[in-house]
Write an enzyme that holds these catalytic residues in place. Sequence first.
Site, PDB file in Angstrom:
ATOM      1  N   HIS A   1       2.047   3.553  -9.021  1.00  0.00           N
ATOM      2  CA  HIS A   1       1.883   2.216  -9.346  1.00  0.00           C
ATOM      3  C   HIS A   1       3.243   1.597 -10.147  1.00  0.00           C
ATOM      4  O   HIS A   1       3.671   0.459  -9.900  1.00  0.00           O
ATOM      5  CB  HIS A   1       0.473   1.818 -10.197  1.00  0.00           C
ATOM      6  CG  HIS A   1      -0.582   2.305  -9.266  1.00  0.00           C
ATOM      7  ND1 HIS A   1      -0.832   2.027  -7.992  1.00  0.00           N
ATOM      8  CD2 HIS A   1      -1.870   3.116  -9.594  1.00  0.00           C
ATOM      9  CE1 HIS A   1      -2.035   2.528  -7.602  1.00  0.00           C
ATOM     10  NE2 HIS A   1      -2.533   3.119  -8.397  1.00  0.00           N
TER      11      HIS A   1
ATOM     12  N   ASP B   1       0.758  -1.139  -0.027  1.00  0.00           N
ATOM     13  CA  ASP B   1       0.030  -0.137  -0.007  1.00  0.00           C
ATOM     14  C   ASP B   1       0.823   1.153  -0.004  1.00  0.00           C
ATOM     15  O   ASP B   1       2.112   1.396   0.486  1.00  0.00           O
ATOM     16  CB  ASP B   1      -0.823  -0.207   1.128  1.00  0.00           C
ATOM     17  CG  ASP B   1      -2.142   1.001   1.165  1.00  0.00           C
ATOM     18  OD1 ASP B   1      -2.416   1.536   0.040  1.00  0.00           O
ATOM     19  OD2 ASP B   1      -2.617   1.344   2.063  1.00  0.00           O
TER      20      ASP B   1
ATOM     21  N   LEU C   1      10.550 -20.723  -4.791  1.00  0.00           N
ATOM     22  CA  LEU C   1       9.709 -19.555  -4.019  1.00  0.00           C
ATOM     23  C   LEU C   1       8.169 -19.820  -4.617  1.00  0.00           C
ATOM     24  O   LEU C   1       7.965 -19.773  -5.900  1.00  0.00           O
ATOM     25  CB  LEU C   1      10.007 -18.118  -3.965  1.00  0.00           C
ATOM     26  CG  LEU C   1       9.020 -17.007  -3.826  1.00  0.00           C
ATOM     27  CD1 LEU C   1       8.788 -17.094  -2.279  1.00  0.00           C
ATOM     28  CD2 LEU C   1       9.455 -15.747  -4.294  1.00  0.00           C
TER      29      LEU C   1
HETATM   30  C1  IPE Z   1      -5.381  -2.856  -0.335  1.00  0.00           C
HETATM   31  O1  IPE Z   1      -4.944  -1.429  -0.347  1.00  0.00           O
HETATM   32  C2  IPE Z   1      -5.496  -3.601  -1.511  1.00  0.00           C
HETATM   33  C3  IPE Z   1      -3.992  -3.496  -2.181  1.00  0.00           C
HETATM   34  C4  IPE Z   1      -2.893  -3.175  -1.366  1.00  0.00           C
HETATM   35  C5  IPE Z   1      -4.122  -4.180  -3.365  1.00  0.00           C
HETATM   36  P1  IPE Z   1      -5.988  -0.323  -0.536  1.00  0.00           P
HETATM   37  O2  IPE Z   1      -5.481   1.089  -0.635  1.00  0.00           O
HETATM   38  O3  IPE Z   1      -7.186  -0.540  -1.542  1.00  0.00           O
HETATM   39  O4  IPE Z   1      -6.894  -0.301   0.993  1.00  0.00           O
HETATM   40  P2  IPE Z   1      -7.710   0.840   1.981  1.00  0.00           P
HETATM   41  O5  IPE Z   1      -8.837   1.269   0.904  1.00  0.00           O
HETATM   42  O6  IPE Z   1      -6.780   1.797   2.279  1.00  0.00           O
HETATM   43  O7  IPE Z   1      -8.263   0.027   2.894  1.00  0.00           O
HETATM   44  C1  IPE Z   2      -1.546   0.330  -3.438  1.00  0.00           C
HETATM   45  O1  IPE Z   2      -1.249   1.608  -3.453  1.00  0.00           O
HETATM   46  C2  IPE Z   2      -1.739  -0.342  -4.759  1.00  0.00           C
HETATM   47  C3  IPE Z   2      -3.305  -0.792  -5.033  1.00  0.00           C
HETATM   48  C4  IPE Z   2      -4.275  -0.816  -4.043  1.00  0.00           C
HETATM   49  C5  IPE Z   2      -3.530  -1.485  -6.314  1.00  0.00           C
HETATM   50  P1  IPE Z   2      -2.676   2.585  -3.257  1.00  0.00           P
HETATM   51  O2  IPE Z   2      -3.053   3.071  -4.725  1.00  0.00           O
HETATM   52  O3  IPE Z   2      -3.600   2.247  -2.544  1.00  0.00           O
HETATM   53  O4  IPE Z   2      -1.864   3.965  -2.645  1.00  0.00           O
HETATM   54  P2  IPE Z   2      -2.565   4.877  -1.771  1.00  0.00           P
HETATM   55  O5  IPE Z   2      -2.914   4.067  -0.603  1.00  0.00           O
HETATM   56  O6  IPE Z   2      -3.584   5.572  -2.414  1.00  0.00           O
HETATM   57  O7  IPE Z   2      -1.512   5.650  -1.154  1.00  0.00           O
HETATM   58 MG    MG Z   3      -4.175   2.456  -0.668  1.00  0.00          MG
END
Ligand code: IPE
Ligand code: IPE
Ligand code: MG
Length: 258
Positions: free
Chosen positions: A45, A28, A139
């Site tokens: 990303h 995240d 792995l």
């Molecule tokens: C969790 O992150 C999903 C992934 C890392 C793929 P999100 O960014 O979607 O989760 P919330 O919305 O902060 O709970």
């Molecule tokens: C995690 O990063 C990637 C996915 C959920 C696909 P985010 O896109 O949730 O990044 P933040 O949480 O907005 O910083």
């Molecule tokens: Mg996120």
Amino acid sequence: MAGSVLQEKVAIAPDDGASPRHVAIIMDGNGRWAKARGLPRLEGHRRGVESLRRAVRTAIELKIAYLTVYSFSAENWTRPFEEVQSLMGLLHLFIRNDLSELKANNVRIRVIGARDGLPSDIVGLLEEAERVTKNNTGLVLVVAFNYGGRQEIAAAARALAEKVARGELAANQIDAEAFGAALYTSDIPDPDLVIRTSGEKRISNFLLWQAAYAEFVFLDVLWPDFSKLDFIAALDEYAQRDRRYGGVETQHAIKTAS
Ligand code: IPE
Ligand code: IPE
Ligand code: MG
């Protein structure tokens, strides 16, 4: 200091009980990483994919048996269309670019999550990745894509109910073991350690059933910045934990897949 942690950790044998057999990561913070630099979320990303590559290499080097990465949740479809499209595109690129290296590194890919509703080219790629690496013995890289823990549990309940309706299973045979065997992860041991980056301290519908006795490490680092040393520091923290599974004594016994 960082250097000494590295040396110490690499010296630990893979199954001495202090090292997790299965590490799961909630990757995240890509969006915030980009925002802090005035860049579009897509750039976050992109850098997140580089970070994933690094984490897989570290897991191989440290002889971790299973690495699960949360790459797209069942709820991530609620993001703006362009962002969803770019995440699909990045998965596409990742498999296209990295599959041969993963294969050569003896990595076996497994994908968990719902396949329904995914674009057919993506389903084809996921299947190809599983197929071409299925005989690898190193792995196990479990990619949680279009994954939701509640959805997985509901699907398992539905599958078991259908078996009962067909007379193939008695309702009183449904216990935790039978239920676990109906999940995507039936042949994957439960995660020992769940790492979440970005500073958020929640599970976000990830491995709800499987993480029943996992240790959690929450890191403030944003996913694109997650380094080998961060990974090692999380493993180091795990090694200090006292796992009791409801009992009174520390257990290092590692549960095997059911
Ligand atoms: C969790 O992150 C999903 C992934 C890392 C793929 P999100 O960014 O979607 O989760 P919330 O919305 O902060 O709970
Ligand atoms: C995690 O990063 C990637 C996915 C959920 C696909 P985010 O896109 O949730 O990044 P933040 O949480 O907005 O910083
Ligand atoms: Mg996120």
